[in-house]
Design a protein around this motif. Structure first.
Motif, short mmCIF file in Angstrom:
data_model
loop_
_atom_site.label_atom_id
_atom_site.label_comp_id
_atom_site.label_asym_id
_atom_site.label_seq_id
_atom_site.Cartn_x
_atom_site.Cartn_y
_atom_site.Cartn_z
N GLY A 1 43.70 36.67 34.31
CA GLY A 1 42.37 37.18 34.60
C GLY A 1 42.39 38.33 35.59
N LEU A 2 43.26 38.22 36.59
CA LEU A 2 43.35 39.28 37.60
C LEU A 2 43.71 40.63 37.00
CD1 LEU A 2 45.19 37.50 40.57
CD2 LEU A 2 42.80 38.23 40.50
N GLN A 3 44.46 40.62 35.91
CA GLN A 3 44.87 41.87 35.29
C GLN A 3 43.68 42.65 34.73
OE1 GLN A 3 48.05 42.43 35.96
NE2 GLN A 3 47.92 40.34 36.79
N MET A 4 42.54 41.98 34.55
CA MET A 4 41.36 42.62 33.99
C MET A 4 40.45 43.22 35.05
SD MET A 4 40.46 39.54 31.31
CE MET A 4 38.97 40.32 30.67
N LEU A 5 40.75 42.96 36.32
CA LEU A 5 39.87 43.40 37.41
C LEU A 5 40.00 44.89 37.70
CD1 LEU A 5 40.32 40.56 40.04
CD2 LEU A 5 38.20 41.18 38.89
N PRO A 6 38.94 45.47 38.27
CA PRO A 6 39.07 46.83 38.80
C PRO A 6 40.18 46.88 39.83
CG PRO A 6 36.78 46.11 38.81
CD PRO A 6 37.60 44.91 38.46
N GLN A 7 40.81 48.00 39.99
CA GLN A 7 41.96 48.11 40.88
C GLN A 7 41.58 48.00 42.35
OE1 GLN A 7 45.27 48.15 40.00
NE2 GLN A 7 44.30 47.56 38.08
N SER A 8 40.38 48.43 42.71
CA SER A 8 40.00 48.37 44.12
C SER A 8 38.48 48.42 44.24
CB SER A 8 40.62 49.54 44.89
OG SER A 8 40.15 50.79 44.39
N GLY A 9 37.99 48.19 45.46
CA GLY A 9 36.56 48.23 45.72
C GLY A 9 36.27 47.77 47.13
N ASP A 10 35.00 47.69 47.46
CA ASP A 10 34.63 47.30 48.82
C ASP A 10 34.57 45.80 49.00
OD1 ASP A 10 33.66 47.77 51.53
OD2 ASP A 10 31.75 47.02 50.78
N SER A 11 33.87 45.09 48.10
CA SER A 11 33.63 43.67 48.30
C SER A 11 33.82 42.88 47.01
CB SER A 11 32.21 43.45 48.84
OG SER A 11 31.26 43.98 47.94
N ALA A 12 34.37 41.67 47.16
CA ALA A 12 34.61 40.81 46.00
C ALA A 12 34.33 39.36 46.36
CB ALA A 12 36.04 40.95 45.50
N LEU A 13 33.93 38.58 45.35
CA LEU A 13 33.66 37.16 45.50
C LEU A 13 34.50 36.39 44.49
CD1 LEU A 13 31.97 34.68 46.45
CD2 LEU A 13 30.29 35.31 44.67
N ASP A 14 35.17 35.33 44.96
CA ASP A 14 35.94 34.43 44.09
C ASP A 14 35.20 33.09 44.05
OD1 ASP A 14 37.77 32.99 42.66
OD2 ASP A 14 39.40 33.14 44.13
N ILE A 15 34.66 32.75 42.88
CA ILE A 15 33.91 31.51 42.70
C ILE A 15 34.85 30.43 42.17
CG2 ILE A 15 32.03 30.40 41.45
CD1 ILE A 15 30.64 33.11 41.29
N GLY A 16 34.88 29.29 42.87
CA GLY A 16 35.82 28.24 42.51
C GLY A 16 37.23 28.61 42.94
#
Length: 270
Positions: free
Chosen positions: A45-60
């Protein structure tokens, strides 16, 4: 294995969540050693994420293994989990990661402002949210316009070997029924997302039927959401299950168990 499986028809949704939190919390200290399939799915799943950004939330977020990966890409990261035991382990394992905050919270009632995050990530958690539309709506709310979410969710192609083997023992429903991939995608679109979707199959291998059942219980997949079954597992029923499972599926004296996972890349329109 003699503990009755959870029957939410006899318990409120709140009590069901409390039981889930307790089950995962009790496994927290050894979770990293037993939940390899969870980790494999999460890394994909992580491979599908944007490469960078300001803020992120991990649910569960569980023990925070994947949350700490997000900390390398985002300036501020929040990890939430229903199980306080998981959050305790996550906090203790933070090391030098100083841009992550962990807290106990419910995916259906996120304690964040609307439009707070650039990215939301959740792996193998939202299948326990019933109905799933509530949690998907929460994800949509906390994302900024243009923000993206990556979700991995167990779907109804999972645990088929176990389902088929139990069907040869009796007619009592003993395996959780998950949503179909189409239903999950429909829920995401109904929440307002632009959706890209895919499915992937994972197979774990086990020495015997008891090991299969233990693996299912340890990752939470033994929690029954809608079957209405209250039956406990006796030695006789376990022996019948072992016979059915081994005769149908054993390969080189090991038993397979399949997990079918929906991968969603969601974007909140600007």
């Amino acid at each position: 294995m003699n503990e009755p499986l959870i029957d939410p028809r006899e318990q409120s949704n709140t009590l069901l969540k409390q039981r889930l939190a307790r089950q995962f919390g009790q496994a927290a200290k050894v979770y990293n050693d037993i939940a390899q399939v969870q980790l494999d799915i999460g890394f994909d799943g992580l491979q599908m994420l944007p490469q960078s950004g300001d803020s992120a939330l991990d649910i569960g977020c569980g023990t925070g293994r994947l949350t700490r990966q997000l900390a390398h890409r985002f300036n501020k990261v929040f990890g939430i989990d229903l199980a306080s035991g998981m959050i305790e382990v996550a906090k203790n394992d933070m090391g030098k990661t100083d841009n992550v905050q962990f807290s106990v919270a419910d995916a259906e009632q996120l304690p964040f402002e609307s439009g707070q995050f650039d990215c939301v990530f959740s792996s193998m958690a939202l299948q326990w949210c019933i109905p799933i539309e509530a949690s998907l709506g929460q994800v949509f709310s906390v994302l900024k316009p243009g923000g993206k979410a990556v979700l991995t969710i167990l779907n109804d192609g999972s645990l088929n070997e176990l389902k088929a083997s139990w069907a040869q023992v009796d007619s009592i429903p003993r395996v959780n029924q998950f949503l179909s991939h189409a239903q999950i995608v429909k829920g995401a679109r109904s929440a307002g997302f632009v959706v890209e979707d895919a499915q992937k199959t994972y197979v774990t291998w086990h020495a015997n039927t008891r090991a299969v059942l233990n693996s299912v219980k340890k990752i939470g997949a033994g929690v029954l959401s809608d079957t209405g079954n209250k039956a406990s597992l006796t030695r006789t029923t376990l022996a019948k299950l072992a016979s059915a499972y081994e005769s149908q599926y054993a390969i080189n004296k090991h038993l397979p168990l399949t997990y079918q996972v929906s991968f969603l890349l969601l974007e909140k329109p600007r």
